[in-house]
Write a protein that holds these residues in place. Structure first.
Motif: not given
Length: 767
Positions: A326-330, A357-363, A408-412
């Motif tokens: 789960f990568p992300s970059i800001s 922009y990034g991703s998270l996991g839910n288990q 996956t989230s994109t935020n501005i």
């Protein structure tokens, strides 16, 4: 035999108008360049709203933090938090105390007989008064207790390996960690006794049963973190890198015991039971393991970059599906730090653009073992060798390829400060795509014999925004500084299902294009103006319509439509008022009439300080949210749900249709129309759809701080008196005054512990 009429105010017989509470807290901090510490404690006690054998809530909190620099290269620390809370209550249980009294306790019934014995069954109409809860409360032997013991303890160390390079290691142990949206307790005890009552003078009968139940839960959470951090600055360049390892283990254990026919009504232990011994228990565990890293770059305080990554594995999923990356970059740009921006700084003090922009996991699954078939067990009613036969049931179906849910989230966003930072604001807009949602799969035919298993069955798209603004400044008033601020935050979002295996687009399942929270219902067309108009309504519409089944099942003149009954619009022109095939392509006469998700959530805060006086306030609310009252929302439907509800809302009679009140809010009075399937009020309709929009003064606080010279003479460094109020008033669009909008949002019938208006007076002292 006692047969008597009364005029009982059951609400005030059962409940109090005022509930006193108190709270005390203390904190101590200090230290040196080698060791520093912080200690705090709090005690809270609040009386409940039950009038007989009043319920009570007690809470104790303790926190201790210690940092010790044992060497130039080593710092050790510990952080301990302990909380204990206990809720004691009389009667049959938390919900039963508030629900049972809402039925059958009519004003014509009396709580006690002339000889002082409790009532239960009345010969006025052979009803059981409040289902017996008042007789039980009056006897005072039934009671319960729920306790929580929560502890979190973290111990760790920071090792300075080299200049700019640190290694941190810590271990956290949590005992019964608080889990949001759950009502489980560490220790539960519930005692039921048989309560005496009478209907014949000198003859005592009993209601209830003699039973004691005790439940113990042990929930333990272990977390290990090991990570290194490296920082380096070179002229206008700054770097920071971090990498580490994380491991978690959570274990659950529950034991439950139950005995009946106890030897004492006052002593409550399982060993005192003489019959009905039942015991049970279960245990489970799950584990996580992961690696994580982060890299930060800052150029001249203008250009900011952060890159993150996690590689996590969970025990919940089968081999080959356990791990996910789960990568992300800001990134951010402080435009106000640029040279070309200097002429604008008198107006725009700060300006920053950012994006991520990034991703998270839910288990989080509905079981700790969603990959393992588990068989149920029980006892049949058949006797073999004098004993009830044991049996095992078929295991619940499983999905073979269950894996991580990924978001996956994109935020501005933009942050700005205007007029030398007197006006501060931020604005964010985001898009969040959830893939492979952990969700029950498509509804299966009844012949399958089980519910659809949890699968990575759906995709979801959420879009939203958040904006906040704060104005702060200082003025001179009567020669003294008046510092004040006011601000607000507004947010909104919508969610849409973008993938689900529902080729026929059944409305009772997810389907592609569905807005989460959709409320489907019927469109009404007023009331029948006369019995003649109602009798001319096409009888095949009535015979086959879902919405009139309750009326058709009536007797005598009540099994036909009459003046004042609801009319429904036949939107598809088939002369039948129903939901068609219950699909998106054929919903019959149903349409989307609202949405249950909260929209336009907002908060407004303000503060002011002048001449040692201070004031602060906080408003909260939502701008839009639909709710259709549940079939047991008695404080909305009144007798339209159950004829024998104890409490009829004030002024309710004026809302009921009659020939003299043809434009009333409610139709002709027919009981059970909101309760039973086929009732005209049971299925959602546009007429009775409620808007939960509200604004609430959540908190108002006024204080006065004694001037510093006087405090020093008294031996204090700070002394402040204050008065505060919570939930002081609420403006809402709800048709009823007896259900709070947050109650309705929390439970479809509004049956949750009431929201309280509270006032507090206090004193803050610092030595």
């Amino acid at each position: 035999m006692y047969i008597h009429y009364g005029n009982t105010d059951w609400w005030h017989t059962m409940f109090r108008d005022y509930m006193p509470s108190m709270q005390h807290s203390i904190s101590v901090s200090g230290g040196s360049d080698k060791v520093d510490y912080y200690l705090s404690g709090r005690f809270m006690k609040q009386k409940g709203m039950l009038r007989i054998n009043q319920d009570e809530y007690n809470a104790y909190n303790f926190r201790a933090k210690i940092n010790a620099k044992v060497a130039d290269w080593l710092t050790l620390y510990t952080n301990t938090q302990l909380s204990i809370d206990k809720y004691t209550f009389p009667g049959w249980g938390i919900n039963n105390n508030f629900v049972s009294i809402t039925v059958h306790a009519l004003p014509s019934y009396l709580p006690v007989n002339p000889d002082g014995t409790a009532t239960y069954r009345t010969e006025l109409n052979n009803y059981t008064i409040g289902d017996g809860i008042y007789a039980d409360l009056l006897y005072g032997k039934s009671k319960g207790e729920n306790r929580n013991y929560n502890m979190t303890n973290t111990i760790g160390g920071i090792f300075k390996v080299a200049k700019g390079f640190d290694i941190t290691a810590n271990y956290t142990y949590e005992l019964n960690p608080v889990t949001p949206n759950t009502n489980t307790y560490t220790h539960e005890r519930l005692r039921r006794t048989m309560a005496p009552w009478s209907i014949y003078p000198g003859i005592i009968s009993y209601v209830g049963n003699d039973k004691f139940t005790e439940v113990l839960r042990l929930d333990q959470y272990h977390v290990i973190n090991l990570y290194g951090t490296y920082e380096k600055s070179m002229q206008r360049h700054s770097f920071k890198a971090m990498a580490g390892y994380n491991q978690e283990l959570r274990t659950f254990k529950m034991l439950r015991g139950e005995r009946t026919d106890l030897l004492s009504e006052d002593l409550n232990e399982l060993d005192l039971g003489t019959a009905g011994q039942v015991s049970g228990g279960n245990s489970s565990e799950w584990a996580l393991m992961g690696f994580f890293g982060r890299l930060n770059y800052d150029f001249d305080g203008k250009y900011l970059l952060e890159v993150n990554g996690r590689y996590d594995g969970t025990s919940r999923f089968p081999k080959g599906k356990r791990f996910g990356f789960f990568p992300s970059i800001s990134a951010g740009w402080r435009i106000s730090n640029e040279n070309f921006f200097e002429p604008l700084k008198a107006v725009v003090s700060e300006l920053k653009l950012r994006g991520s922009y990034g991703s998270l996991g839910n288990q989080q699954t509905n079981s700790s073992y969603p990959r393992t078939e588990v068989m149920g067990n029980g006892q049949s009613n058949w006797l073999i060798d004098g004993n009830r036969a044991q049996f095992l049931s078929a295991p619940t179906p499983l999905s073979a390829d269950l894996t991580w849910e990924k978001t996956t989230s994109t935020n501005i966003g933009i942050d700005l400060g205007l007029f030398r930072n007197r006006l501060l604001g931020s604005f964010d807009v985001y898009r969040r795509a959830t893939k492979d949602m952990l969700n029950p799969g498509p509804t299966l035919a009844a012949v399958f014999g089980a519910a659809s298993p949890q699968q990575n069955a759906a995709d979801l798209l959420t879009k939203g925004f958040e904006i906040s603004l704060t104005w702060q400044q200082t003025n001179k008033v009567a020669g003294k500084d008046l510092s004040w601020s006011i601000g607000g935050v507004l947010s909104d979002y919508t969610s849409e299902i973008t993938r689900f295996n529902n080729p026929t687009f059944r409305l009772n399942d997810h389907y592609a294009g569905k807005q989460v929270g959709e409320i489907w219902g019927y469109i009404t067309d007023g009331y029948f103006a006369s019995d003649e108009e109602a009798s001319k309504w096409r009888q095949d519409k009535v015979a086959q319509s879902l919405v009139y089944r309750q009326i058709r099942g009536g007797s005598g003149e009540w099994n036909r439509l009459r003046a004042g009954d609801l009319k429904f619009q036949d939107l598809n022109g088939d002369s039948i008022i129903n939901n068609g095939n219950n699909t998106l392509g054929d919903p019959g006469d149903m349409r989307i009439i609202g949405n249950s998700l909260p929209r336009y959530s907002f908060g407004i805060t303000g503060s002011a300080a002048w001449n040692n006086f201070d004031l602060s306030f906080f408003f909260q609310g939502i701008g839009k949210q639909q709710w259709y009252p549940g079939n047991n929302a008695d404080k909305f439907w009144g007798p339209y749900s159950r004829a024998y509800y104890s409490f009829t809302p004030n002024g309710f009679l004026d809302k009921i249709w009659s020939p003299d009140n043809p434009n009333a809010y409610f139709p002709r009075l027919r009981s059970y129309e909101a309760l039973n399937d086929g009732g005209t009020l049971r299925q959602p309709t546009d007429k009775y759809l409620q808007d939960l929009a509200y604004i609430r003064l959540k908190n108002l606080s006024i204080g006065y701080t004694i001037p510093l010279p006087l405090m020093k003479r008294l031996g204090f460094s700070n002394c402040r008196f204050y008065v505060t109020g919570e939930n002081l008033f609420t403006l809402t669009k709800l048709e009823t005054d007896y259900i709070d909008p947050e109650q309705a949002g929390a439970e479809t019938n509004g049956r949750v512990y009431p929201f309280m208006k509270s006032y507090a007076f206090g004193l803050d002292l610092s030595f």
